[in-house]
Enzyme design. Sequence first.
Site, PDB file in Angstrom:
ATOM      1  N   LYS A  13      -0.083  -7.982   7.100  1.00  0.00           N
ATOM      2  CA  LYS A  13      -0.236  -9.402   6.757  1.00  0.00           C
ATOM      3  C   LYS A  13      -1.080  -9.580   5.490  1.00  0.00           C
ATOM      4  O   LYS A  13      -0.723 -10.364   4.625  1.00  0.00           O
ATOM      5  CB  LYS A  13      -0.916 -10.165   7.905  1.00  0.00           C
ATOM      6  CG  LYS A  13      -0.092 -10.266   9.173  1.00  0.00           C
ATOM      7  CD  LYS A  13      -0.692 -11.288  10.127  1.00  0.00           C
ATOM      8  CE  LYS A  13      -2.106 -10.974  10.579  1.00  0.00           C
ATOM      9  NZ  LYS A  13      -2.283  -9.848  11.463  1.00  0.00           N
ATOM     10  N   ARG A  88      -3.847 -17.859  16.760  1.00  0.00           N
ATOM     11  CA  ARG A  88      -3.846 -16.586  17.486  1.00  0.00           C
ATOM     12  C   ARG A  88      -3.575 -16.809  18.972  1.00  0.00           C
ATOM     13  O   ARG A  88      -3.393 -15.864  19.720  1.00  0.00           O
ATOM     14  CB  ARG A  88      -5.250 -16.041  17.301  1.00  0.00           C
ATOM     15  CG  ARG A  88      -5.587 -14.609  17.216  1.00  0.00           C
ATOM     16  CD  ARG A  88      -4.920 -13.749  16.222  1.00  0.00           C
ATOM     17  NE  ARG A  88      -5.684 -12.535  16.054  1.00  0.00           N
ATOM     18  CZ  ARG A  88      -6.212 -12.133  14.911  1.00  0.00           C
ATOM     19  NH1 ARG A  88      -6.037 -12.833  13.817  1.00  0.00           N
ATOM     20  NH2 ARG A  88      -6.894 -11.011  14.861  1.00  0.00           N
ATOM     21  N   ARG A 123      -7.320   2.721   7.292  1.00  0.00           N
ATOM     22  CA  ARG A 123      -7.593   1.639   6.340  1.00  0.00           C
ATOM     23  C   ARG A 123      -9.061   1.625   5.921  1.00  0.00           C
ATOM     24  O   ARG A 123      -9.952   1.823   6.736  1.00  0.00           O
ATOM     25  CB  ARG A 123      -7.240   0.308   7.012  1.00  0.00           C
ATOM     26  CG  ARG A 123      -7.463  -0.888   6.122  1.00  0.00           C
ATOM     27  CD  ARG A 123      -6.704  -2.068   6.626  1.00  0.00           C
ATOM     28  NE  ARG A 123      -7.346  -2.725   7.759  1.00  0.00           N
ATOM     29  CZ  ARG A 123      -6.932  -3.894   8.244  1.00  0.00           C
ATOM     30  NH1 ARG A 123      -5.879  -4.484   7.730  1.00  0.00           N
ATOM     31  NH2 ARG A 123      -7.552  -4.448   9.263  1.00  0.00           N
ATOM     32  N   ARG A 156     -13.856  -0.620   8.825  1.00  0.00           N
ATOM     33  CA  ARG A 156     -14.281  -1.700   9.727  1.00  0.00           C
ATOM     34  C   ARG A 156     -14.486  -1.166  11.142  1.00  0.00           C
ATOM     35  O   ARG A 156     -13.702  -0.356  11.623  1.00  0.00           O
ATOM     36  CB  ARG A 156     -13.203  -2.799   9.753  1.00  0.00           C
ATOM     37  CG  ARG A 156     -13.303  -3.759   8.616  1.00  0.00           C
ATOM     38  CD  ARG A 156     -12.094  -4.646   8.481  1.00  0.00           C
ATOM     39  NE  ARG A 156     -11.593  -5.223   9.726  1.00  0.00           N
ATOM     40  CZ  ARG A 156     -10.529  -6.040   9.768  1.00  0.00           C
ATOM     41  NH1 ARG A 156      -9.899  -6.365   8.664  1.00  0.00           N
ATOM     42  NH2 ARG A 156     -10.102  -6.522  10.915  1.00  0.00           N
ATOM     43  N   ARG A 167      -7.528  -4.419  20.560  1.00  0.00           N
ATOM     44  CA  ARG A 167      -6.990  -5.554  19.796  1.00  0.00           C
ATOM     45  C   ARG A 167      -5.495  -5.718  20.074  1.00  0.00           C
ATOM     46  O   ARG A 167      -4.989  -6.828  20.144  1.00  0.00           O
ATOM     47  CB  ARG A 167      -7.216  -5.347  18.293  1.00  0.00           C
ATOM     48  CG  ARG A 167      -8.678  -5.513  17.891  1.00  0.00           C
ATOM     49  CD  ARG A 167      -8.930  -4.994  16.488  1.00  0.00           C
ATOM     50  NE  ARG A 167      -8.361  -5.833  15.453  1.00  0.00           N
ATOM     51  CZ  ARG A 167      -8.194  -5.431  14.195  1.00  0.00           C
ATOM     52  NH1 ARG A 167      -8.533  -4.205  13.832  1.00  0.00           N
ATOM     53  NH2 ARG A 167      -7.690  -6.244  13.303  1.00  0.00           N
TER      54      ARG A 167
HETATM   55  P1  AMP Z   1      -8.136 -10.073  11.707  1.00  0.00           P
HETATM   56  O1  AMP Z   1      -8.755  -9.607  10.435  1.00  0.00           O
HETATM   57  O2  AMP Z   1      -7.219 -11.258  11.506  1.00  0.00           O
HETATM   58  O3  AMP Z   1      -7.460  -8.965  12.485  1.00  0.00           O
HETATM   59  O4  AMP Z   1      -9.327 -10.623  12.629  1.00  0.00           O
HETATM   60  C1  AMP Z   1     -10.398  -9.801  13.015  1.00  0.00           C
HETATM   61  C2  AMP Z   1     -11.053 -10.378  14.265  1.00  0.00           C
HETATM   62  O5  AMP Z   1     -11.537 -11.704  13.994  1.00  0.00           O
HETATM   63  C3  AMP Z   1     -10.136 -10.534  15.459  1.00  0.00           C
HETATM   64  O6  AMP Z   1     -10.014  -9.332  16.195  1.00  0.00           O
HETATM   65  C4  AMP Z   1     -10.848 -11.639  16.246  1.00  0.00           C
HETATM   66  O7  AMP Z   1     -11.996 -11.124  16.912  1.00  0.00           O
HETATM   67  C5  AMP Z   1     -11.356 -12.545  15.137  1.00  0.00           C
HETATM   68  N1  AMP Z   1     -10.347 -13.573  14.800  1.00  0.00           N
HETATM   69  C6  AMP Z   1      -9.677 -13.716  13.610  1.00  0.00           C
HETATM   70  N2  AMP Z   1      -8.853 -14.764  13.641  1.00  0.00           N
HETATM   71  C7  AMP Z   1      -8.980 -15.316  14.876  1.00  0.00           C
HETATM   72  C8  AMP Z   1      -8.368 -16.426  15.522  1.00  0.00           C
HETATM   73  N3  AMP Z   1      -7.452 -17.188  14.916  1.00  0.00           N
HETATM   74  N4  AMP Z   1      -8.755 -16.699  16.796  1.00  0.00           N
HETATM   75  C9  AMP Z   1      -9.688 -15.962  17.434  1.00  0.00           C
HETATM   76  N5  AMP Z   1     -10.295 -14.882  16.882  1.00  0.00           N
HETATM   77  C10 AMP Z   1      -9.949 -14.563  15.607  1.00  0.00           C
END
Ligand code: AMP
Length: 214
Positions: A13, A88, A123, A156, A167
């Site tokens: 993404k 999400r 990554r 990360r 996740r």
């Molecule tokens: P990402 O970089 O989008 O994979 O997000 C990393 C982490 O941020 C996720 O594993 C969640 O803990 C939190 N997070 C990001 N976006 C959301 C969302 N829309 N709703 C809830 N938690 C989020």
Amino acid sequence: MKIILFGIPGSGKGTQAKVICQKYHIPHISTGDMLRAAVREGSHLGLQAQKVMNAGELVSDDLILQLVKERIDQDVCSSGYLFDGFPRTVVQADLMKALNINIDFVLLLDVNDNVVIERLSGRRIHPESNRIYHIKFNPPKVENVDDVTGEPLVHRDDDKEDVIRQRLDVYRAQTFPLIDYYSRNEGVNTPVYIVLNGCDRPDKISEKIFQLLN
Ligand code: AMP
């Protein structure tokens, strides 16, 4: 143009979001990036979010909606934006509708778990710029160092294998229902729903997206 870019963590993404936003001159709204920035700043929100993120769980819907609402109210978002990592959950999608946020396109990057685990565990990111590298597929010129600034790259905490698996479980339980939600295409103002093969080469995926959006 308002777009949701949708896909399992590690589906590519972030990479596609950059290309789409450059081409259509719209801001990239990544709730994950916004939360990581809050963690780096050490804000109250960041402290609340950090534990949840490191455990691979989701931050509360209310908190996310508050973040998103503040962002899209900015002038720069008036002609559109791309959501990456939002919504999400079905609750977030419903809250979004209640705020009259109408999306034009939902793009799903479809990939399987094994591809994702290999991509995410290799990554590395440059936190300040969000430049993304991969130790095997897109290594920096000098190991573990950002090409542009020479600053160290970061693995990360939530890109470590046990957290990745968590996740993916959370995604299946909480985010997967959104695929059904958007693919049903019912009602007024429903976005056009498009599925892309996220295992294709990134430039091929971008080309396909441009064709479809044009
Ligand atoms: P990402 O970089 O989008 O994979 O997000 C990393 C982490 O941020 C996720 O594993 C969640 O803990 C939190 N997070 C990001 N976006 C959301 C969302 N829309 N709703 C809830 N938690 C989020």
